[in-house]
Design a protein around this motif. Sequence first.
Motif, short mmCIF file in Angstrom:
data_model
loop_
_atom_site.label_atom_id
_atom_site.label_comp_id
_atom_site.label_asym_id
_atom_site.label_seq_id
_atom_site.Cartn_x
_atom_site.Cartn_y
_atom_site.Cartn_z
N PRO A 42 0.53 -1.03 0.45
CA PRO A 42 -0.57 0.22 0.39
C PRO A 42 0.43 1.32 -0.08
CG PRO A 42 -0.99 -1.81 1.27
CD PRO A 42 0.53 -2.10 0.96
N ALA A 43 1.86 1.49 0.41
CA ALA A 43 2.81 2.64 0.86
C ALA A 43 3.57 2.99 -1.00
CB ALA A 43 3.56 2.16 1.69
N LEU A 44 3.83 1.88 -1.57
CA LEU A 44 4.20 2.02 -2.45
C LEU A 44 3.14 2.54 -3.76
CD1 LEU A 44 6.59 2.26 -4.82
CD2 LEU A 44 6.25 -0.04 -4.55
N ALA A 45 2.03 1.69 -3.75
CA ALA A 45 0.67 2.12 -4.46
C ALA A 45 0.56 3.71 -3.95
CB ALA A 45 -0.90 1.62 -4.12
N GLN A 46 0.53 4.24 -2.85
CA GLN A 46 0.47 5.06 -2.31
C GLN A 46 1.24 6.33 -3.18
OE1 GLN A 46 -0.32 6.41 1.73
NE2 GLN A 46 -1.03 8.26 1.22
N ALA A 47 2.39 6.13 -2.96
CA ALA A 47 3.65 6.61 -2.98
C ALA A 47 3.85 7.08 -5.27
CB ALA A 47 4.80 6.07 -3.21
N THR A 48 2.96 6.35 -5.90
CA THR A 48 3.08 6.18 -6.81
C THR A 48 1.29 7.10 -7.94
OG1 THR A 48 2.14 3.81 -7.28
CG2 THR A 48 4.50 4.48 -7.76
N GLU A 49 1.07 7.12 -6.81
CA GLU A 49 -0.78 8.31 -7.21
C GLU A 49 -0.71 8.96 -7.81
OE1 GLU A 49 -3.59 7.43 -6.34
OE2 GLU A 49 -3.12 5.49 -5.67
N PRO A 50 0.63 9.83 -8.00
CA PRO A 50 0.58 11.37 -9.06
C PRO A 50 0.58 10.58 -10.17
CG PRO A 50 2.21 11.16 -6.82
CD PRO A 50 1.82 9.82 -7.48
N TRP A 51 0.79 8.53 -10.46
CA TRP A 51 0.95 8.27 -11.88
C TRP A 51 -0.34 7.41 -12.03
CZ3 TRP A 51 5.49 8.83 -9.17
CH2 TRP A 51 6.57 9.86 -9.52
N GLN A 52 -1.29 8.10 -11.40
CA GLN A 52 -2.54 6.94 -11.63
C GLN A 52 -2.95 6.77 -13.04
OE1 GLN A 52 -5.31 8.34 -8.55
NE2 GLN A 52 -5.54 10.12 -9.34
N THR A 53 -3.30 8.18 -13.33
CA THR A 53 -3.93 8.28 -15.40
C THR A 53 -2.89 7.66 -16.34
OG1 THR A 53 -2.87 10.04 -15.08
CG2 THR A 53 -4.99 9.91 -14.56
N ASN A 54 -1.42 7.03 -15.85
CA ASN A 54 -1.12 6.33 -16.45
C ASN A 54 -0.36 4.92 -16.08
OD1 ASN A 54 1.07 5.76 -18.28
ND2 ASN A 54 2.12 8.06 -18.86
N PRO A 55 -1.25 3.95 -16.17
CA PRO A 55 -0.17 3.11 -15.22
C PRO A 55 0.35 2.21 -15.34
CG PRO A 55 -2.82 2.45 -17.03
CD PRO A 55 -2.44 3.89 -16.57
N ARG A 56 1.44 2.33 -16.94
CA ARG A 56 2.04 2.42 -17.41
C ARG A 56 3.48 3.01 -16.98
NH1 ARG A 56 -1.40 1.75 -21.06
NH2 ARG A 56 -1.41 -0.42 -22.25
N GLU A 57 3.28 4.06 -16.83
CA GLU A 57 4.38 5.28 -16.11
C GLU A 57 4.56 4.50 -13.87
OE1 GLU A 57 7.59 7.45 -15.19
OE2 GLU A 57 7.16 7.08 -17.96
N ARG A 58 3.60 4.42 -13.98
CA ARG A 58 2.79 4.15 -12.72
C ARG A 58 4.68 3.01 -12.60
NH1 ARG A 58 -1.66 4.11 -9.11
NH2 ARG A 58 -1.22 3.93 -7.14
N ILE A 59 4.26 1.84 -13.41
CA ILE A 59 5.07 0.46 -13.45
C ILE A 59 6.47 0.71 -13.60
CG2 ILE A 59 4.90 -1.69 -14.26
CD1 ILE A 59 2.76 -1.56 -15.54
N VAL A 60 6.28 1.41 -13.83
CA VAL A 60 8.19 1.86 -14.37
C VAL A 60 8.47 2.73 -12.83
CG1 VAL A 60 9.55 3.29 -15.53
CG2 VAL A 60 8.21 2.37 -16.74
N GLN A 61 7.83 3.95 -12.23
CA GLN A 61 8.46 4.35 -11.46
C GLN A 61 7.96 3.20 -9.89
OE1 GLN A 61 9.17 7.15 -10.78
NE2 GLN A 61 8.97 7.65 -12.46
N CYS A 62 7.37 2.38 -9.71
CA CYS A 62 7.10 1.25 -8.78
C CYS A 62 8.40 0.71 -9.22
CB CYS A 62 6.50 0.59 -8.67
SG CYS A 62 4.56 1.28 -8.72
#
Length: 92
Positions: free
Chosen positions: A20-40
Amino acid sequence: MTAERVDQALTVLLKAVVNPALAQATEPWQTNPRERIVQCIERVRIEASEGASLVAACAPHGRAMLTQAQQTLERLESLQVLAMELAVSPPD
């Protein structure tokens, strides 16, 4: 299946893979899941590096931290492969 539904599915899977902490930390990329995966992936690689440093320093929790990060990284990279494949050849 629409691109929006694919993005929603990727987001659901991503949240199932990371804590959950990582999911929350990457919320700024919630509209771009591919970039969010990269950030994770980038953040988990840092965690793996920290875990490896702890193992080298003989810290008792270093091995568990490293193992968990490696497992999460493997799952995220698999999700990234699927996301890339869907971007190249979207489902009908």
